[in-house]
Write an enzyme that holds these catalytic residues in place. Structure first.
Site, short mmCIF file in Angstrom:
data_model
loop_
_atom_site.label_atom_id
_atom_site.label_comp_id
_atom_site.label_asym_id
_atom_site.label_seq_id
_atom_site.Cartn_x
_atom_site.Cartn_y
_atom_site.Cartn_z
N ALA A 35 108.51 31.24 142.82
CA ALA A 35 107.36 31.39 143.61
C ALA A 35 106.33 31.89 142.82
O ALA A 35 104.99 32.44 143.33
CB ALA A 35 107.69 32.52 144.78
N THR A 140 123.87 42.73 141.15
CA THR A 140 123.81 43.76 140.03
C THR A 140 124.75 44.91 140.47
O THR A 140 125.30 45.06 141.70
CB THR A 140 122.28 44.55 140.68
OG1 THR A 140 122.28 45.92 140.09
CG2 THR A 140 122.06 44.42 142.12
N TYR A 165 116.12 48.14 147.64
CA TYR A 165 116.41 46.93 146.68
C TYR A 165 118.07 46.86 146.74
O TYR A 165 118.54 45.61 147.16
CB TYR A 165 116.02 47.55 145.17
CG TYR A 165 116.63 46.35 144.33
CD1 TYR A 165 116.36 45.01 144.03
CD2 TYR A 165 117.77 46.88 143.37
CE1 TYR A 165 117.11 44.32 143.31
CE2 TYR A 165 118.15 46.05 142.10
CZ TYR A 165 117.81 44.98 142.16
OH TYR A 165 118.55 43.99 141.32
N ALA A 167 120.43 47.76 148.66
CA ALA A 167 120.93 47.53 150.09
C ALA A 167 120.71 45.89 150.25
O ALA A 167 121.45 45.02 150.78
CB ALA A 167 120.25 48.16 151.12
P1 NAD Z 1 112.39 39.58 137.97
O1 NAD Z 1 111.59 40.52 138.80
O2 NAD Z 1 111.97 39.62 136.39
O3 NAD Z 1 112.20 38.20 138.09
C1 NAD Z 1 112.42 37.67 139.28
C2 NAD Z 1 111.92 36.11 139.83
O4 NAD Z 1 112.03 35.68 140.76
C3 NAD Z 1 110.29 36.31 139.02
O5 NAD Z 1 110.17 34.79 138.49
C4 NAD Z 1 109.70 35.77 140.59
O6 NAD Z 1 108.48 35.05 140.54
C5 NAD Z 1 110.90 35.11 141.52
N1 NAD Z 1 110.79 35.33 142.72
C6 NAD Z 1 110.54 36.24 143.52
N2 NAD Z 1 110.44 36.18 144.82
C7 NAD Z 1 110.87 34.75 144.94
C8 NAD Z 1 110.95 33.86 146.16
N3 NAD Z 1 110.71 34.30 147.41
N4 NAD Z 1 111.17 32.52 145.69
C9 NAD Z 1 111.13 32.10 144.66
N5 NAD Z 1 111.23 32.97 143.63
C10 NAD Z 1 110.76 34.02 143.66
O7 NAD Z 1 114.02 39.76 138.07
P2 NAD Z 1 115.02 40.09 136.82
O8 NAD Z 1 115.05 41.56 136.19
O9 NAD Z 1 115.00 38.81 136.07
O10 NAD Z 1 116.32 39.81 137.87
C11 NAD Z 1 116.95 38.21 138.11
C12 NAD Z 1 118.19 38.53 139.08
O11 NAD Z 1 118.89 39.45 138.24
C13 NAD Z 1 117.52 39.37 140.39
O12 NAD Z 1 118.36 38.85 141.28
C14 NAD Z 1 118.30 40.91 140.01
O13 NAD Z 1 118.39 41.46 141.27
C15 NAD Z 1 119.54 40.39 139.32
N6 NAD Z 1 119.67 41.55 138.24
C16 NAD Z 1 118.73 42.23 137.36
C17 NAD Z 1 119.02 43.22 136.46
C18 NAD Z 1 118.04 43.88 135.37
O14 NAD Z 1 118.39 44.66 134.75
N7 NAD Z 1 117.07 43.48 135.62
C19 NAD Z 1 120.39 43.64 136.39
C20 NAD Z 1 121.42 43.10 137.22
C21 NAD Z 1 121.12 42.00 138.07
#
Ligand code: NAD
Ligand code: TYD
Length: 379
Positions: A35, A140, A165, A167
């Protein structure tokens, strides 16, 4: 040839994963659905979008019609769902957005996959599924809640999230498992610890600290800085997801982490020391310290880069004390182990940021400034 739907690949981990699988597997086709929220940046992946192996669709994972249309057009074998609202502090400001995207968005994708992948019914009335398909949910370690000084999260640790988040991510995991238990949908889940590396949005701890040092700003540490996170270099996470999508057992959860626990204060101090060392060893990097250029006539000074930059600020509400992952299952079942030691990963990360200041400016040119002032004041 396998066709992937990778959601959220304009964000931090999704972009790293996209680059990793495109380089690793020749015989794949990937459609990115994103998005482009404040956290997504098309510039991060624009070079990967060749419209032969890799396509981009701007859209919301909550959009039912779009999801159905994409499944019909591309006949996906794998869905890998990264798309999410991912920042705990923002979830404290606006919980509902997190519930909508993270829970309902995931459920919408599950439904679209179900409509596309079910081939019939078995004798007990359970759906039968197209061969080789897989829905993978990127989750996560925060779903397990918070640890005391001892112990680790295993896959059987009870789910006990505290922030809006976590939850929302927990709920999404439960919905994914409900589709497995109720419809026998082929799903897997990975629960990873904190990632760091290139393309990390500078609202999260490590990139925010690097950006603030470069700009000569104070380094905000919540509370007393004693909270512990278990840091993993992002490429190691991507390798784990790739393994689980291809070889993981249906209906299983895999914890991903590298036994690299550090307090936030340790992380900030290490980042300060590493930047200082890099700027000493490679003076050409001092160019990034533009704001200092006017003050110093000769060589740009780095004497001010020290622990005095640290400022202790108000603690996060409901701040989880400690996360630590036990990765025994993914190591023993799938042969995964982290390859990048923290000392090496943090240098790679800092050098990436020093070399990619234009990217930092690009991703922080929108709403970032307002968010920063709301969170930390006008310092
Ligand atoms: P981020 O916030 O950098 O990226 C999220 C992406 O999702 C963005 O490109 C955003 O545009 C897109 N997005 C958001 N809402 C959307 C929607 N409604 N429709 C389509 N796209 C949408 O996140 P990240 O750090 O890369 O994390 C990615 C995943 O990994 C997440 O699910 C997060 O919960 C999980 N995670 C992250 C970490 C961390 O350390 N960052 C650790 C474990 C798990
Ligand atoms: P963060 O990168 O937001 O990840 P998460 O909350 O998902 O673990 O934060 C990592 C840790 O750093 C967390 O304990 C909160 C702390 N923190 C600070 O101390 N200062 C900051 O400015 C930020 C963003 C985080």
């Amino acid at each position: 040839m396998k066709t992937y739907l990778v959601t959220g690949a304009a964000g931090f981990i999704g972009a790293n994963y996209l680059k990793y699988i495109l380089a690793k597997h020749e015989d794949i086709r990937v459609v990115v659905l994103d998005a482009l929220t404040y956290a997504g940046n098309l510039g991060t992946i624009v070079a990967d979008l060749d419209n032969e192996r890799c396509f981009f669709v701007k859209g919301d994972i909550c959009d039912r019609q779009l999801a159905d249309q994409l499944f019909a057009e591309y006949r996906f074998d794998y869905v890998v769902n990264f798309a999410a609202e991912s920042h705990v502090d923002r979830s404290i400001e606006n919980p509902q957005l997190f519930l909508i995207t993270n829970i309902l968005g995931t459920q919408n994708l599950l439904d679209a996959a179900r409509r596309a992948w079910v081939t019939g019914k078995d004798a007990q009335g359970y759906p039968t599924w197209q061969k080789g398909v897989r829905f993978h949910q990127v989750s996560t370690d925060e779903v397990y809640g918070s640890l005391g000084e001892e112990g680790y999260f295993t896959e059987t640790t009870p789910l006990c999230p505290h922030s809006p988040y976590s939850a929302s991510k927990t709920s999404a995991d439960m919905v994914v498992m409900a589709y497995h238990d109720t419809y026998k949908m082929p799903v897997t889940i990975t629960r990873c610890s904190n990632n760091y590396g290139p393309y990390h949005f500078p609202e999260k701890l490590i990139p925010l600290i690097i950006k603030n040092i470069v700009e000569g700003k104070k380094l905000p540490v919540y509370g007393d800085g004693s909270n512990v996170r278990d840091w993993l270099y992002v490429e190691d996470h991507c390798k784990a997801i790739d393994l689980v999508v291809r070889k993981g057992t249906k209906g299983e959860v895999y914890n991903v982490g590298g036994h690299n626990e550090k307090t936030n204060l340790e992380i900030v101090k290490l980042t300060i020391a590493t930047i200082r060392r890099l700027l000493t060893e490679k003076p050409e990097y001092r160019e990034v310290l533009k704001h200092k250029q006017k003050e110093d006539r000769g060589e740009i000074s780095i004497d001010w880069i020290d622990e005095n930059l640290i400022t202790f600020v108000k603690d996060r509400l409901g701040h989880d004390q400690r996360y630590a992952i036990d990765p025994t299952k993914i190591s023993s079942e799938l042969g995964w182990s982290p390859e990048t030691r923290f000392e090496e990963g943090i240098v790679k990360t800092i050098e990436w940021y020093l070399n990619n200041q234009i990217w930092v400016e690009e991703v922080t040119s929108g709403d970032y400034q307002k968010y920063y002032e709301r969170m930390y004041g006008k310092k």
